[in-house]
Design an enzyme around this catalytic site. Structure first.
Site, PDB file in Angstrom:
ATOM      1  N   PHE A 145       5.156 -31.191  -6.584  1.00  0.00           N
ATOM      2  CA  PHE A 145       4.795 -32.551  -6.975  1.00  0.00           C
ATOM      3  C   PHE A 145       3.676 -32.458  -8.001  1.00  0.00           C
ATOM      4  CE2 PHE A 145       2.525 -36.538  -6.983  1.00  0.00           C
ATOM      5  CZ  PHE A 145       3.567 -37.443  -7.093  1.00  0.00           C
ATOM      6  N   ASP A 230      -2.136 -26.110 -10.676  1.00  0.00           N
ATOM      7  CA  ASP A 230      -2.301 -27.549 -10.466  1.00  0.00           C
ATOM      8  C   ASP A 230      -3.151 -27.742  -9.211  1.00  0.00           C
ATOM      9  OD1 ASP A 230      -2.135 -30.197  -9.706  1.00  0.00           O
ATOM     10  OD2 ASP A 230      -0.031 -30.423 -10.257  1.00  0.00           O
ATOM     11  N   LYS A 259      -7.830 -36.451  -9.416  1.00  0.00           N
ATOM     12  CA  LYS A 259      -8.155 -37.087  -8.147  1.00  0.00           C
ATOM     13  C   LYS A 259      -9.649 -37.061  -7.838  1.00  0.00           C
ATOM     14  CE  LYS A 259      -3.548 -36.766  -6.117  1.00  0.00           C
ATOM     15  NZ  LYS A 259      -3.180 -38.154  -6.469  1.00  0.00           N
TER      16      LYS A 259
END
Length: 410
Positions: A145, A230, A259
């Site tokens: 993801f 990531d 984030k």
């Protein structure tokens, strides 16, 4: 006698009426938050064990982050990258140092940062490695993801994320996560990068086999391929280290961050790499109006200062041991398996008892917020400011609902 409001149903109905159905939220309407706790419109408090998918690593309204935001709001919030502002250099320098890299390229969302990494890797492949124009290949992992743009969903294996959004962007090879032999077989002379999550969050907090990323690093070095980590969910203290890939003693060529970098206040993301990689970009080739804006840099700079102390990494490591010990004790008592590192856990609920969605709904009724993923798996990712007592309370509520105890938490 205190009258308890019941505004939640009306608020949910209004949201349902005016919003597209790209999410299926739990039936909770939050109005306030502090630390690891939130309060809904009816005054009920909940322990937040999702933390904005790790965007709230430092909890709701961390005093230092709120102060940095307030101070910047009184000065200037946006200039665009047509000019340089006084928060920019310090943010980029401090983040580069935290990452051990020479350059930083600030963006806004995680997906934007992933797109940036893809573009940089391809350009590096053409200009530095000498891959023929238009032939660059990037290897990714199944069950990944990395975001929801059309390019990113092109290499997703999740039908919900991918179906009906084609035609898809070529140039990606998908291999099983954690399979070193499959990765080695997939590398070709046109491979420019391996893009992977050190821990796959959306897939259920999947931790790769020990030594996997060390093998990936060696393979990338052997074939002159960039290793792109990531760390949007796994990084910035979540797993007990600054970056999850550190657990294997591996340094990637590029970090992709997001984030928690925005402190739960503003969207902030970035790519960090050395000059021989990020230096391939020239003015006009890539950009973002809001990327690296003064407000983002002020908040992001304070996030970097919090991480530089090591306090939050230590909290995550120590409290993570406590969390996993408590969760592992539930295996055989309604839980099938537990995975994760630090304050991050994927919990597989016995599917004969509950789906993941049902488990999260019943946890919410007991005052604990979590989120399900595939099947009967739920994800737990409390803010790093959580206490051992709050962890115990949350796990106690999970244990109670798995036993079938009735009633709500008091």
């Amino acid at each position: 006698m205190t009258t308890v409001e019941n505004r939640t149903p009306a608020e949910l109905a209004e949201a349902e009426r005016y919003t597209a159905h790209n999410y299926h939220p739990l039936p909770v309407v939050i109005t306030e938050g502090e630390g690891a706790w939130v309060t809904d419109v009816d005054g009920r408090r909940y322990l937040d064990f999702l933390a904005g998918y790790s965007a709230l690593n430092f909890g709701h309204r961390h005093p230092g982050l709120i102060a940095a935001a307030h101070a910047q709001l009184d000065r200037i919030t946006l200039t665009s990258r047509a000019f340089v502002h006084d928060q920019f250099a310090e943010f980029c320098r401090s983040l580069a140092e935290l990452c051990g890299k020479e350059l930083v390229l600030p963006m806004n969302t995680g997906a934007e940062a992933v797109e940036t990494a893809i573009k940089v890797a391809r350009k590096w492949g053409y200009q530095v490695k000498g891959v023929p124009d238009g032939q660059a290949e990037i290897i990714v992992a199944a069950d990944n993801f990395h975001g929801r743009t059309t390019t990113i969903v092109s290499f997703s294996t999740d039908p919900d994320a991918k179906a009906d959004f084609g035609p898809y962007t070529p140039g990606f090879t998908i291999v099983p996560y954690g399979d070193e032999a499959a990765l080695r077989e997939a590398v070709t002379p046109n491979t420019v990068a391996v893009l992977m999550e050190p821990i796959q969050g959306e897939a259920g907090v999947l931790v790769p086999p020990a030594g996997y990323f060390a093998a990936v690093r060696a393979l990338c070095d052997e074939h002159n391929v960039l290793l792109v980590a990531d760390e949007i969910q796994s990084g910035l203290g979540r797993t007990g280290r600054t970056f999850a890939i550190e657990h294997e003693g591996v340094v990637p060529d590029m970090y992709v961050l997001g984030k928690a970098l925005g402190g739960g206040i503003v969207p902030v993301s970035a790519v960090a790499a050395n000059r021989d990689v990020l230096g391939v970009l020239k003015p006009g080739e890539h950009g973002s109006t809001f990327g690296g804006n003064p407000l983002a840099c002020a908040v992001g700079g304070e996030v970097v200062r919090l991480l530089a102390t090591g306090e939050f990494q230590r909290r995550s490591a120590e409290l993570g041991e406590h969390l996993h010990a408590r969760l592992n004790a539930l295996i055989g008592h309604g839980v099938i398996a537990v995975r994760g590192r630090g304050l991050w856990a994927g919990v597989d609920i016995d599917p004969t008892l509950l789906t993941g969605r049902q488990a999260c709904e019943r946890l919410a009724e007991r005052g604990v917020l979590a989120k399900d993923t595939h099947g009967s798996t739920i994800r737990l990712a409390p803010p790093l400011v959580v206490t051992a007592e709050e962890i115990d309370h949350a796990v106690d509520q999970l244990a109670a609902l798995l036993r079938g105890d009735r009633g709500e938490a008091q």
